[in-house]
Design an enzyme around this catalytic site. Structure first.
Site, short mmCIF file in Angstrom:
data_model
loop_
_atom_site.label_atom_id
_atom_site.label_comp_id
_atom_site.label_asym_id
_atom_site.label_seq_id
_atom_site.Cartn_x
_atom_site.Cartn_y
_atom_site.Cartn_z
N HIS A 1 1.83 4.36 -2.99
CA HIS A 1 1.88 5.81 -2.84
C HIS A 1 3.23 6.36 -3.32
O HIS A 1 3.29 7.34 -4.07
CB HIS A 1 1.69 6.21 -1.38
CG HIS A 1 0.30 6.05 -0.86
ND1 HIS A 1 -0.81 6.51 -1.53
CD2 HIS A 1 -0.17 5.48 0.30
CE1 HIS A 1 -1.90 6.23 -0.82
NE2 HIS A 1 -1.54 5.61 0.29
N HIS B 1 0.83 -1.20 0.00
CA HIS B 1 0.00 0.00 0.00
C HIS B 1 0.87 1.26 0.00
O HIS B 1 0.68 2.17 -0.83
CB HIS B 1 -0.90 -0.03 1.24
CG HIS B 1 -1.76 1.19 1.41
ND1 HIS B 1 -3.11 1.18 1.16
CD2 HIS B 1 -1.47 2.45 1.82
CE1 HIS B 1 -3.61 2.38 1.39
NE2 HIS B 1 -2.63 3.17 1.80
N GLU B 2 1.82 1.31 0.91
CA GLU B 2 2.68 2.48 1.00
C GLU B 2 3.63 2.57 -0.19
O GLU B 2 3.96 3.68 -0.65
CB GLU B 2 3.47 2.46 2.32
CG GLU B 2 2.62 2.40 3.57
CD GLU B 2 1.60 3.53 3.66
OE1 GLU B 2 1.77 4.56 2.97
OE2 GLU B 2 0.63 3.38 4.41
#
Length: 265
Positions: A62, A58-59
Site C-alpha cells: 500500500h 501487505h502494508e
C-alpha cells in the site's frame, strides 16, 4: 551524501523487527525440516511469523504504491521500513489478525497505513493503492503454492505441512481482502469510482467491515462455500497443496474453536 539523502535512506531501511520475524520463520522452518524440537510449536512459530511477515509486505505494498501515486509522506511515517510498529493501528493491523489466526484459523486483514488521499490525483492510482495489499498476498501465495506443486514425497512432511498452511492463509487473505466491504481493500478499489453520496452513506460501515466479514463466515452455508468451493479448489490446482494445508492445520496447536474450513473435513 547529503543530510536529505541520509534521511531518505533511513526512511526506507528495512527494520530490525522485520529481520527478526524472518529469522524466526527461518529458524522454525529449519527445525521442522530437520525434525528438531516440538513439531507443533515449530509449526506455530513458522506460520505465525510467516503470517506477520506477509502483513508487513501487505502494508508495504500500500505504502509503496502510494509513494508512486504522489503521497511522499509515507516515507517520513516509516511505512517503507517494513516495521509493523510504525503503522497507524498495530493492534488492529497485526495483533488482531494474529489472534484470529491462533484462535479461529481465519486470515482476516487489517488496515494500517494512513494514506493522504488528497495527494493522489487519479482515481486509477487510488484504486491501485488499495489493490497493492491483496496483490502482495496473492504473490506470496503463488510462490508458496508453486513450490508445493513440486513436492511429491512424504519426506519433511511437517515442514511442507507448515508451508501449506501458510499458503492457505495467503489465499484466504487475498480473497477476503478483495471483498467489497467498506473498511477492506476490495471496497477501496472501487470506492474512487462511486458517487460522493454512495461513499458518504457507506462510510459509517468502515470501522466494522472486518467484524462483519468474520461474522458472515460463521454462517454454515457461506463458510462451506468459501472454503470447500473456493479456497480448496484453488489450492488443488497446485499438486497436493490442499492436502499439505490440511496436514499443517492438524499440526497447528489450536487454542480455541476452529472457525475455518478444516472443521468439517
Amino acid at each position: 551524501m547529503s543530510a536529505f539523502d541520509t534521511h531518505r535512506h533511513s526512511d526506507r531501511r528495512i527494520s530490525t523487527v522485520f529481520w527478526v520475524l524472518l529469522a524466526i520463520c527461518a529458524a522454525s522452518g529449519w527445525a521442522l525440516w530437520t525434525g528438531w524440537g516440538n513439531t507443533s510449536f515449530g509449526v506455530f512459530l513458522f506460520v505465525c511469523a510467516g503470517w506477520l511477515v506477509s502483513l508487513c509486505l501487505h502494508e508495504f505494498g500500500h505504502a509503496r504504491m502510494a509513494l508512486h501515486g504522489g503521497d511522499i509522506s509515507v516515507g517520513a511515517k516509516g511505512y517503507l521500513t517494513l516495521n509493523p510498529l510504525k503503522y497507524t493501528h498495530p493492534v488492529y493491523s497485526f495483533v488482531m489478525p494474529l489472534v484470529f489466526i491462533i484462535l479461529g484459523g481465519i486470515a482476516l486483514p487489517g488496515g494500517a497505513v494512513f494514506i493522504e488521499r488528497g495527494r493522489i490525483r487519479s482515481k486509477t492510482k487510488n484504486s491501485l493503492i488499495s489493490a497493492a495489499g491483496p496483490l502482495s498476498n496473492a504473490l506470496f501465495a503463488l510462490v508458496l503454492l508453486l513450490v508445493l506443486s513440486q513436492v511429491n514425497t512424504g519426506v519433511h512432511a511437517n515442514f511442507w505441512g507448515a508451508v501449506g498452511y501458510l499458503a492457505f492463509f495467503q489465499v484466504m487473505a487475498t480473497l477476503l481482502n478483495l471483498v467489497p466491504m467498506p473498511g477492506l481493500d476490495g471496497y477501496g478499489i472501487i470506492e474512487p469510482w462511486l458517487s460522493y453520496e454512495t461513499r458518504r452513506s457507506l462510510a459509517h460501515l468502515a470501522p466494522y467491515g472486518m467484524m462483519i466479514v468474520f461474522l458472515l463466515l460463521w454462517n454454515t452455508t457461506i463458510n462451506n462455500w468459501f472454503f470447500n468451493d473456493l479456497i480448496f479448489p484453488i489450492m488443488g490446482w497446485f499438486g497436493h497443496a490442499d492436502e499439505f494445508a490440511k496436514y499443517g492445520d492438524y499440526l497447528f496447536p489450536r487454542l480455541s474453536l476452529n472457525f475455518g474450513g478444516f472443521g468439517g473435513n
